[in-house]
Design an enzyme around this catalytic site. Structure first.
Site, PDB file in Angstrom:
ATOM      1  N   LEU A 192     -81.137  10.652  81.458  1.00 45.30           N
ATOM      2  CA  LEU A 192     -81.095  11.067  82.864  1.00 45.30           C
ATOM      3  C   LEU A 192     -79.698  11.502  83.290  1.00 45.30           C
ATOM      4  CD1 LEU A 192     -83.227   8.139  84.372  1.00 45.30           C
ATOM      5  CD2 LEU A 192     -84.028  10.426  83.730  1.00 45.30           C
ATOM      6  N   GLY A 195     -72.937   7.705  82.169  1.00 47.08           N
ATOM      7  CA  GLY A 195     -72.095   6.731  82.846  1.00 47.08           C
ATOM      8  C   GLY A 195     -70.710   6.782  82.228  1.00 47.08           C
ATOM      9  N   GLY A 196     -69.849   5.846  82.608  1.00 40.86           N
ATOM     10  CA  GLY A 196     -68.488   5.847  82.093  1.00 40.86           C
ATOM     11  C   GLY A 196     -68.401   5.498  80.619  1.00 40.86           C
ATOM     12  N   PHE A 197     -69.346   4.668  80.128  1.00 40.86           N
ATOM     13  CA  PHE A 197     -69.272   4.187  78.750  1.00 40.86           C
ATOM     14  C   PHE A 197     -70.458   4.633  77.897  1.00 40.86           C
ATOM     15  CE2 PHE A 197     -66.834   0.934  81.155  1.00 40.86           C
ATOM     16  CZ  PHE A 197     -65.609   1.086  80.525  1.00 40.86           C
ATOM     17  N   GLY A 198     -71.354   5.433  78.451  1.00 37.01           N
ATOM     18  CA  GLY A 198     -72.507   5.867  77.667  1.00 37.01           C
ATOM     19  C   GLY A 198     -73.560   6.528  78.537  1.00 37.01           C
ATOM     20  N   GLU A 199     -74.717   6.776  77.929  1.00 33.75           N
ATOM     21  CA  GLU A 199     -75.783   7.506  78.611  1.00 33.75           C
ATOM     22  C   GLU A 199     -76.656   6.588  79.467  1.00 33.75           C
ATOM     23  OE1 GLU A 199     -76.481  10.970  75.233  1.00 33.75           O
ATOM     24  OE2 GLU A 199     -77.719   9.163  75.206  1.00 33.75           O
ATOM     25  N   VAL A 200     -77.364   7.216  80.405  1.00 35.44           N
ATOM     26  CA  VAL A 200     -78.386   6.530  81.196  1.00 35.44           C
ATOM     27  C   VAL A 200     -79.712   7.204  80.871  1.00 35.44           C
ATOM     28  CG1 VAL A 200     -79.201   5.930  83.502  1.00 35.44           C
ATOM     29  CG2 VAL A 200     -76.739   6.064  83.051  1.00 35.44           C
ATOM     30  N   LYS A 215     -78.905   1.760  81.446  1.00 33.58           N
ATOM     31  CA  LYS A 215     -77.514   2.210  81.364  1.00 33.58           C
ATOM     32  C   LYS A 215     -76.898   1.607  80.103  1.00 33.58           C
ATOM     33  CE  LYS A 215     -73.347   2.342  84.286  1.00 33.58           C
ATOM     34  NZ  LYS A 215     -72.817   1.987  85.630  1.00 33.58           N
ATOM     35  N   ASP A 311     -66.658   2.762  96.648  1.00 33.96           N
ATOM     36  CA  ASP A 311     -66.888   4.099  96.082  1.00 33.96           C
ATOM     37  C   ASP A 311     -68.065   4.808  96.752  1.00 33.96           C
ATOM     38  OD1 ASP A 311     -66.147   6.173  94.419  1.00 33.96           O
ATOM     39  OD2 ASP A 311     -67.349   5.492  92.722  1.00 33.96           O
TER      40      ASP A 311
END
Length: 590
Positions: A192, A195-200, A215, A311
């Site tokens: 979808l 993210g900062g460290f990998g896919e969602v 996540k 944020d």
């Protein structure tokens, strides 16, 4: 390339619709996966569980339903549950009907001549409540009366419940809730986003058919960036905040290569997409007001946990299937120590509050600034300190935030202009929401004059926009940039402590809600006839032996067949041949 995206979207849409079958996305073996243990297997849980009335009978959804079932089997207790239901109904009643609904409660439950009179509510409290009802009925009118009822229920009735089959059944549900969670708990679908460290990616629980967003945080990427504390912080905050206006964490588990957060899936896209890609930029004020109210409720739930989000921006506000919003991505959120302030220059350019830019100490104030930025952008169609697609240096945007006033066009009503102006006050001590009352002060602003927050929080107000259920509101699969391989990082046993803190399995309240929403609770929560014990709750009836595997059944059948044969040397030879043949086939198919 286009075909790959169509296939991925089609598979996802079919999963979202429940697979088109009667099981609504559940595995064929869902009842086996959610099979209750025999009550004898729950004794350790019985000894260690925290026996707190509010936790077991009010906060936990399945606990609340089972305590309710227990009370409904006790004629003297049923009226207390009915009273609490009516008080909850009163709190979401439209203002103009509060008087009539209040009189109904007074007459039925707080009048001595009534057959269901609740004597546990003291007469002095009843008199005070009646007086307030006549003067000016408010949403909290019966709160003290409801507290008196809870005070009674947490005494003898609660202790009777702990010795009942209903509490035993609750222990069985808790046993299921605490079973290990692995990647095999889910089916995985298309990516979808990032993210900062990998896919969602989208995923679905095999046992219930419920859809989530997974996540993935790649272990090597976390270690390379020294992101352990940030990842654990987000997980722990999500775990504690139970809000319908913030994405919920349902599961946390690990694979060989990644740590996984399983979160509420939001299929309707983000506010940035809807502000800028659905016709003219911006929303009608009515729609902006609805989203602002739900965002405010989400902030209030976070602030109740003394957590500042830091944020707020359109990309982080997501829509669900029905058009309700949730705050997402809590990577920058932080819990503020009691009675303390924090410092940290974090956030997104153009949305950071002046006190953040100036590196001053702050509490919850940046979130009210962020709310002001969001309301402004939803109405105007651009952020208050930066034009749409304007190419400008970060330093210039920061200067505008600190030194210039926002400009209001004719799109703003007087109330909308006023609330934005008060939320975007540069001095945080003078900013709306930054006094002792917090979100309650913002809710009283004339902008929200016609918003019934109790009904909003109960999910009783229809959103102004409902996303298309046949649409996938995210980038094409191949347009989502893939992460490069992390090199030069090795995982070892020193990382295990961090992984164990992260991978804690199911989160109780979301897991129990999942069981209820997918009707697993309704279908499985069955007792014996006429209120008797079901076999799995009967201590005098031994638990069923575990089912034998295919190999065991085949071998047993062959053994029985051979036992009937004559013990001649020739038969014995055939026995050996047949036995070897069966073993060979069984091993090959396992």
């Amino acid at each position: 390339m286009e075909l790959e995206n169509i296939v991925a979207n089609t598979v996802l849409l079919k999963a979202r619709e429940g697979g088109g079958g009667k099981r609504k996305g559940k595995s064929k073996k869902w009842k086996e996966i959610l099979k209750f243990p025999h009550i004898s297997q729950c004794e350790d849980l019985r000894r260690t569980i925290d026996r707190d009335y509010y936790s077991l009978c009010d906060k936990q959804p399945i606990g609340r339903l089972l305590f309710r079932q227990f009370c409904e089997t006790r004629p003297g207790l049923e009226c207390y549950i009915q009273f609490l239901d009516l008080v909850a109904e009163y709190e979401i009643t439209p203002d103009e009907n509060l008087g009539a609904k209040g009189k109904e409660i007074m007459t039925k439950y707080l009048t001595p001549k009534s057959p269901v009179f609740i004597a546990q509510v003291g007469q002095d409290l009843v008199s005070q409540t009646e007086k307030k009802l006549l003067q000016s009925p408010c949403k909290e009118l019966f709160s003290a009366c409801a507290q008196s009822v809870h005070d009674y229920l947490k005494g003898d009735p609660f202790h009777e419940y702990l010795d009942s089959m209903y509490f035993d059944r609750f222990l069985q549900w808790k046993w299921l809730e605490r079973q290990p969670v692995t990647k095999n708990t889910f089916r995985q679908y298309r990516v979808l986003g990032k993210g900062g460290f990998g896919e969602v990616c989208a995923c679905q629980v095999r046992a219930t058919g419920k859809m989530y967003a997974c996540k993935r945080l790649e272990k090597k990427r976390i270690k390379k960036r020294k992101g352990e504390s940030m990842a654990l912080n987000e997980k722990q905050i999500l775990e504690k905040v139970n809000s319908q206006f913030v994405v919920n964490l349902a599961y946390a588990y690990e694979t060989k290569d990644a740590l996984c957060l399983v979160l509420t899936i939001m299929n309707g896209g983000d506010l940035k997409f809807h502000i800028y890609n659905m016709g003219n930029p911006g929303f009608e004020e009515e729609r902006a007001l609805f989203y602002a109210a739900e965002i405010l409720c989400g902030l209030e739930d976070l602030h109740r946990e003394n957590t500042v989000y830091r944020d707020l921006k359109p990309e982080n506000i997501l829509l669900d299937d029905y058009g309700h919003i949730r705050i997402s991505d809590l990577g920058l959120a932080v819990k503020i120590p009691e009675g303390d302030l924090i410092r940290g220059r974090v956030g997104t350019v153009g949305y950071m509050a002046p006190e953040v830019l100036n590196n001053q100490r702050y509490g919850l104030s940046p979130d009210y600034w962020g709310l002001g930025c969001l309301i402004y952008e939803m109405i105007e169609g651009q952020s208050p300190f930066r034009g749409r697609k304007e190419k400008v240096k970060r330093e210039e945007v920061d200067r505008r935030v600190l030194e210039t006033e926002e400009v209001y066009s004719s799109k703003f009503s007087e109330e909308a202009k006023s609330i934005c102006n008060m939320l975007l006050t540069k001095d945080s001590k003078q900013r709306l929401g930054c006094q002792e009352e917090g979100a309650a002060e913002v809710k009283r602003h004339p902008f929200f004059r016609n918003m019934n927050f109790k009904r909003l929080e109960a999910g009783m107000l229809d959103p102004p926009f409902v996303p298309d259920p046949r649409a996938v509101y995210c980038k094409d699969v191949l347009d989502i940039e893939q992460f490069s391989t992390v090199k030069g990082v090795n995982l070892d046993h020193t990382d295990d402590d961090f992984y164990s803190k992260f991978s804690t399995g199911s989160v109780p309240i979301p897991w129990q809600n999942e069981m209820i929403e997918t009707e697993c609770f309704k279908e499985l929560n069955v007792f014996g006839p006429n209120g008797t014990l079901s076999p799995d709750l009967n201590r005098s009836q031994p638990p069923e032996p575990p089912k034998k595997g295919l190999f065991h059944r085949l071998f047993r059948r062959q053994h029985q067949s051979n036992s009937k044969s004559s013990p001649t040397p020739k038969t014995s030879c055939n026995h050996r041949i047949n036995s070897n043949h069966i073993n060979s086939n069984s091993t090959g198919s396992s």
